[in-house]
Design a protein around this motif. Structure first.
Motif, mmCIF file in Angstrom:
data_model
loop_
_atom_site.group_PDB
_atom_site.id
_atom_site.type_symbol
_atom_site.label_atom_id
_atom_site.label_comp_id
_atom_site.label_asym_id
_atom_site.label_seq_id
_atom_site.Cartn_x
_atom_site.Cartn_y
_atom_site.Cartn_z
ATOM 1 N N LEU A 253 29.279 6.655 8.840
ATOM 2 C CA LEU A 253 29.673 8.056 8.684
ATOM 3 C C LEU A 253 29.101 8.935 9.785
ATOM 4 O O LEU A 253 29.725 9.926 10.179
ATOM 5 N N ALA A 254 27.933 8.578 10.309
ATOM 6 C CA ALA A 254 27.368 9.335 11.430
ATOM 7 C C ALA A 254 28.308 9.257 12.635
ATOM 8 O O ALA A 254 28.639 10.279 13.261
ATOM 9 N N VAL A 255 28.772 8.045 12.940
ATOM 10 C CA VAL A 255 29.691 7.857 14.066
ATOM 11 C C VAL A 255 31.046 8.483 13.745
ATOM 12 O O VAL A 255 31.668 9.131 14.601
ATOM 13 N N GLY A 256 31.518 8.305 12.500
ATOM 14 C CA GLY A 256 32.825 8.823 12.118
ATOM 15 C C GLY A 256 32.925 10.329 12.262
ATOM 16 O O GLY A 256 33.886 10.854 12.849
ATOM 17 N N ASP A 269 32.933 16.602 12.762
ATOM 18 C CA ASP A 269 31.922 17.544 12.288
ATOM 19 C C ASP A 269 30.566 17.011 12.744
ATOM 20 O O ASP A 269 29.949 16.194 12.073
ATOM 21 N N GLU A 270 30.141 17.469 13.921
ATOM 22 C CA GLU A 270 28.919 16.928 14.511
ATOM 23 C C GLU A 270 27.691 17.241 13.670
ATOM 24 O O GLU A 270 26.725 16.472 13.666
ATOM 25 N N ASP A 271 27.702 18.379 12.945
ATOM 26 C CA ASP A 271 26.561 18.711 12.080
ATOM 27 C C ASP A 271 26.412 17.668 10.973
ATOM 28 O O ASP A 271 25.300 17.200 10.694
ATOM 29 N N ARG A 272 27.530 17.305 10.351
ATOM 30 C CA ARG A 272 27.460 16.279 9.307
ATOM 31 C C ARG A 272 27.070 14.924 9.915
ATOM 32 O O ARG A 272 26.283 14.173 9.327
ATOM 33 N N GLY A 273 27.628 14.623 11.073
ATOM 34 C CA GLY A 273 27.274 13.371 11.734
ATOM 35 C C GLY A 273 25.786 13.280 12.024
ATOM 36 O O GLY A 273 25.176 12.212 11.859
ATOM 37 N N GLU A 274 25.210 14.385 12.460
ATOM 38 C CA GLU A 274 23.774 14.395 12.754
ATOM 39 C C GLU A 274 22.960 14.110 11.505
ATOM 40 O O GLU A 274 21.960 13.382 11.541
ATOM 41 N N ARG A 275 23.390 14.652 10.373
ATOM 42 C CA ARG A 275 22.636 14.445 9.137
ATOM 43 C C ARG A 275 22.726 12.992 8.667
ATOM 44 O O ARG A 275 21.732 12.404 8.235
ATOM 45 N N TYR A 276 23.923 12.419 8.727
ATOM 46 C CA TYR A 276 24.045 11.011 8.350
ATOM 47 C C TYR A 276 23.193 10.137 9.270
ATOM 48 O O TYR A 276 22.579 9.159 8.828
ATOM 49 N N GLY A 277 23.148 10.489 10.555
ATOM 50 C CA GLY A 277 22.332 9.727 11.499
ATOM 51 C C GLY A 277 20.851 9.818 11.169
ATOM 52 O O GLY A 277 20.123 8.812 11.234
ATOM 53 N N LEU A 315 15.840 16.312 4.405
ATOM 54 C CA LEU A 315 17.100 15.750 3.916
ATOM 55 C C LEU A 315 16.833 14.697 2.848
ATOM 56 O O LEU A 315 17.453 14.697 1.782
ATOM 57 N N ILE A 316 15.910 13.784 3.130
ATOM 58 C CA ILE A 316 15.599 12.719 2.187
ATOM 59 C C ILE A 316 14.996 13.294 0.912
ATOM 60 O O ILE A 316 15.337 12.874 -0.201
ATOM 61 N N ASP A 317 14.075 14.248 1.042
ATOM 62 C CA ASP A 317 13.452 14.838 -0.142
ATOM 63 C C ASP A 317 14.486 15.501 -1.042
ATOM 64 O O ASP A 317 14.407 15.421 -2.267
ATOM 65 N N GLY A 318 15.462 16.181 -0.426
ATOM 66 C CA GLY A 318 16.477 16.851 -1.221
ATOM 67 C C GLY A 318 17.423 15.889 -1.899
ATOM 68 O O GLY A 318 17.989 16.195 -2.947
ATOM 69 N N ALA A 319 17.593 14.685 -1.318
ATOM 70 C CA ALA A 319 18.585 13.744 -1.829
ATOM 71 C C ALA A 319 17.997 12.721 -2.796
ATOM 72 O O ALA A 319 18.737 12.123 -3.579
ATOM 73 N N LYS A 320 16.691 12.510 -2.758
ATOM 74 C CA LYS A 320 16.098 11.461 -3.595
ATOM 75 C C LYS A 320 16.005 11.909 -5.064
ATOM 76 O O LYS A 320 16.128 13.099 -5.372
#
Length: 547
Positions: A253-256, A269-277, A315-320
Motif C-alpha cells: 500500500l505504501a508503493v500503491g 496519495d503520497e501522504d497515505r503512502g508515507e504513513r503505510y511506509g 502512528l503505531i501508538d494510535g493504531a495498536k
C-alpha cells in the motif's frame, strides 16, 4: 505473542521435555509422530473445509502463563537484539513446558533448534514439536512440515513437508493455509517452482487464513484479488492485512499510494503512502504488533486523513489495541501529600466508621475526641455552598483543642456549619501493587484512562459515539474462542456501522456482538483534518490533587 511460521527457515520460538514413553513405544521409530503415515499432498484437490486453529488450542495453565510472559519480556522485540536474554527465557519456558503450556513449548523448541539460550539440540526441539502434535495443535503439524522441508533433525523430504502442511491447513493452521493458498494460486503446474494451477482451492485456503486474521494470508489474498481486477476489494483486504501485522501488506500500500498503482485503486496519495511506509518499518522491527485501530490514524479514502506529527511511533501508538485503566488503580491517596492538619501518614486511611461512634460539634467548642474532623455546612443551597462542602478535607484536632476559627470561604450568611468526627487513621489494607497489562511493556498495547461513561452497543446498530470499541460474543458461541481476543477492537466514527465479521468469512452475526466504548474521539482541527489523540497512560504521568 504472535508466532509466525516461515516455510523456508526454521521457526522463531518452543521447550525441553521428551515425548512420553507411554505415548511413543520404544519398539519402533516409525511410531514417532515425525514418521506418522500421511495422506499425500494433492495440489489438485476439489474440496477444502475451513477450520480455525484457536478452537484446537489447549487451555493454558495460569502459573505457566506467568512464566511464559516473563520469558517474553526477556526476549521482547522492544529490546535491542544484544539485550535479549534467551538463556533466561529458555529456563522460564522449560518450567512452563512442564505444565504443558503449548506456547512455551513452541518457543522453547525453536530455541533448541536454533541454539539460542541453550546448546543446540535438534532432537530435543523435535520431541517438543511431536508432543504438541499429540496434543492436537495445528501449528505443530505446520512446524513439522518446515523441519522436513529444511532437513532439520530429520531427512529432508519435500513430499512429506507438503503432506504435513496440507494436514496442518485442514486442522486450521492459518500459516499453512496462507502458504498453500499462495502455492496453488497459479495458472499452470510447475512442481520445480512449487506452484500448481488450483486457484479455486487456493482462494479458499487464503480466505480461511484471512478470516483468522493471518497477515500473510491477507497479503497473498489482496495481491490475487488485485491481479483479478477488483482493486477496491484488494485495497480493503491489504488494509486489513496491515491491521493483522503484515509488513508486506503495508509495503504494497505504501508503493500503491505513492505511485497511484492498482493496489491503491489508482489513487495517488503520497501522504497515505508515507504513513503505510512508516508502519511497514515498525512492523519489520516488531512482528508481534497488531493494529486493529488503524482507521484512527490511517483511514481508507475518502475519509479525511488525520493530522500526523511525523513520528512513526505516534502512528503505531494510535493504531495498536488499548487497555482502559482507572485512575484509582494507580495513583496514591492524595491525603499523604497534604500538609498541616490535613496530612494523613502514607499507608494509613481513615476508618469506615469512626472509633467511638459519630460525633458532631459546633464552632467555639473543644474537641471531645482526638482525631480527624470534617467541617460541613448544615444546609448547603447555592452552587457555591455545595462546592465548598465538596472541597473540604478532614483536619486533625487533639482532644480538648478548640474549634475556634471559622473555616476560610464561609460567612455568617452561609448558615450553620458543624464539625463531624471521622476517627483516627488506621493502617491501610495491603493492596496489590499496580502492574500494567503484560502486553504494555512488550509494546503491543497502550493504556488509556477509563472513559467517563459506560457506553455499549450491539453490532446491529450504528456506533453511538466516535472512538475505539471492543467487541465480544457470548462465551457459549461456537466461535467465541476465535472472536474473543484482546485485540478485538475497532475505531469507528459516530453513525458508522460496526465491523461485520462475515465480511472476513467468520459466520458471526452482528446481532451476537456486544461492543464497549473505550476511548475518546479525535478532535476536529480548523484545517478540516483531525488531530490524532494519543495518550500513553502511566503511573509516572499521573497528576495529584489535594481535593
Amino acid at each position: 505473542m504472535l508466532l509466525n511460521t516461515p516455510k523456508i527457515s526454521s521457526w522463531m520460538t518452543l521447550s525441553t521435555f521428551a515425548i512420553s514413553t507411554a505415548l511413543i513405544p520404544a519398539c519402533s521409530l516409525s511410531n514417532l509422530p515425525r514418521n506418522m503415515s500421511l495422506k499425500t499432498f494433492d495440489p489438485h484437490r476439489k474440496e477444502f473445509a475451513c477450520n480455525y486453529e484457536k478452537i484446537a488450542e489447549p487451555p493454558l495453565d495460569q502459573e505457566a502463563e506467568a512464566l511464559f510472559r516473563e520469558g517474553l519480556s526477556a526476549t521482547s522485540f522492544e529490546l535491542w537484539p544484544d539485550d535479549r536474554d534467551y538463556e533466561k527465557a529458555a529456563k522460564l519456558w522449560t518450567k512452563a513446558a512442564e505444565k504443558r503450556h503449548w506456547q512455551a513449548m513452541l518457543n522453547l523448541a525453536s530455541l533448541y533448534l536454533e541454539g539460542k539460550g541453550v546448546q543446540r539440540d535438534n532432537e530435543r526441539g523435535i520431541q517438543l514439536v511431536e508432543e504438541l502434535m499429540v496434543m492436537g495443535l495445528p501449528r505443530a503439524y505446520d512446524f513439522m512440515g518446515t523441519l522436513h522441508m529444511n532437513g532439520t533433525g530429520v531427512n529432508q523430504d519435500a513430499t512429506r513437508a507438503y503432506a504435513f502442511w496440507s494436514l496442518a491447513a485442514e486442522m486450521g493452521s492459518s500459516d499453512a493455509q496462507a502458504y498453500l493458498g499462495d502455492r496453488l494460486d497459479a495458472t499452470y503446474d510447475d512442481p520445480t517452482k512449487a506452484i500448481w494451477a488450483n486457484r479455486a482451492i487456493g482462494h479458499k485456503l487464503m480466505r480461511c487464513g484471512y478470516s483468522q486474521e493471518n497477515g500473510k494470508a491477507a497479503a497473498n489474498l489482496g495481491l490475487r484479488i488485485d491481479v483479478n481486477g477488483d482493486h477496491l476489494q484488494a485495497l480493503q483486504v491489504l488494509h486489513d492485512g496491515v491491521k493483522f501485522g503484515s509488513e508486506m501488506s503495508a509495503i504494497f500500500l505504501a508503493v500503491g499510494f505513492d505511485t497511484g498503482g492498482t493496489k491503491a485503486n489508482h489513487m495517488k496519495d503520497e501522504d497515505r503512502g508515507e504513513r503505510y511506509g512508516a508502519i511497514a518499518d515498525l512492523l519489520h522491527l516488531n512482528p508481534d504488533l497488531r493494529l486493529p485501530n488503524l482507521d484512527k490514524v490511517l483511514p481508507l479514502p475518502p475519509a479525511v486523513l488525520p493530522y500526523w506529527d511525523g513520528e512513526k511511533e505516534s502512528l503505531i501508538d494510535g493504531a495498536k489495541p488499548v487497555k482502559t485503566v482507572s485512575l484509582d488503580d494507580i495513583k496514591p491517596s492524595p491525603a499523604s501529600l497534604r500538609e498541616g492538619r490535613a496530612h494523613i501518614p502514607d499507608g494509613f486511611v481513615l476508618p469506615d466508621e469512626p472509633q467511638g461512634g459519630h460525633l458532631v460539634q459546633h464552632l467555639h467548642t473543644d474537641a471531645v475526641m482526638g482525631g480527624y474532623w470534617l467541617a460541613q455546612l448544615r444546609k448547603p443551597v447555592t452552587p457555591r455552598q455545595v462546592a465548598w462542602n465538596a472541597a473540604q478535607v478532614p483536619m486533625r484536632y487533639e482532644i480538648g483543642e478548640a474549634f475556634d476559627k471559622t473555616p476560610e470561604g464561609i460567612t455568617k450568611d452561609d448558615g450553620v456549619f458543624r464539625f463531624h468526627y471521622l476517627g483516627i487513621p488506621v493502617p491501610q489494607a495491603p493492596e496489590a501493587k499496580y502492574v500494567p497489562d503484560w502486553r504494555v511493556p512488550q509494546g503491543v498495547m497502550r493504556e488509556v484512562p477509563m472513559p467517563a461513561r459506560e457506553l455499549h452497543s450491539t453490532g446491529l446498530l450504528p456506533a453511538p459515539a466516535t472512538g475505539i470499541w471492543h467487541g465480544s460474543v457470548d462465551p457459549g458461541h461456537p466461535l467465541a474462542k476465535v472472536f474473543n481476543q484482546w485485540y478485538r477492537q475497532s475505531y469507528v466514527e459516530e453513525g458508522q456501522a460496526f465491523p461485520d465479521p462475515r465480511d472476513r468469512g467468520l459466520d458471526i452475526s452482528p446481532k451476537d456482538i456486544q461492543w464497549r466504548w473505550l476511548d475518546q474521539a479525535n478532535r476536529p482541527q480548523p484545517s478540516g483534518r483531525k488531530e490524532i489523540t494519543i495518550r500513553n497512560f502511566s503511573q509516572v504521568e499521573t497528576t495529584q490533587t489535594n481535593s
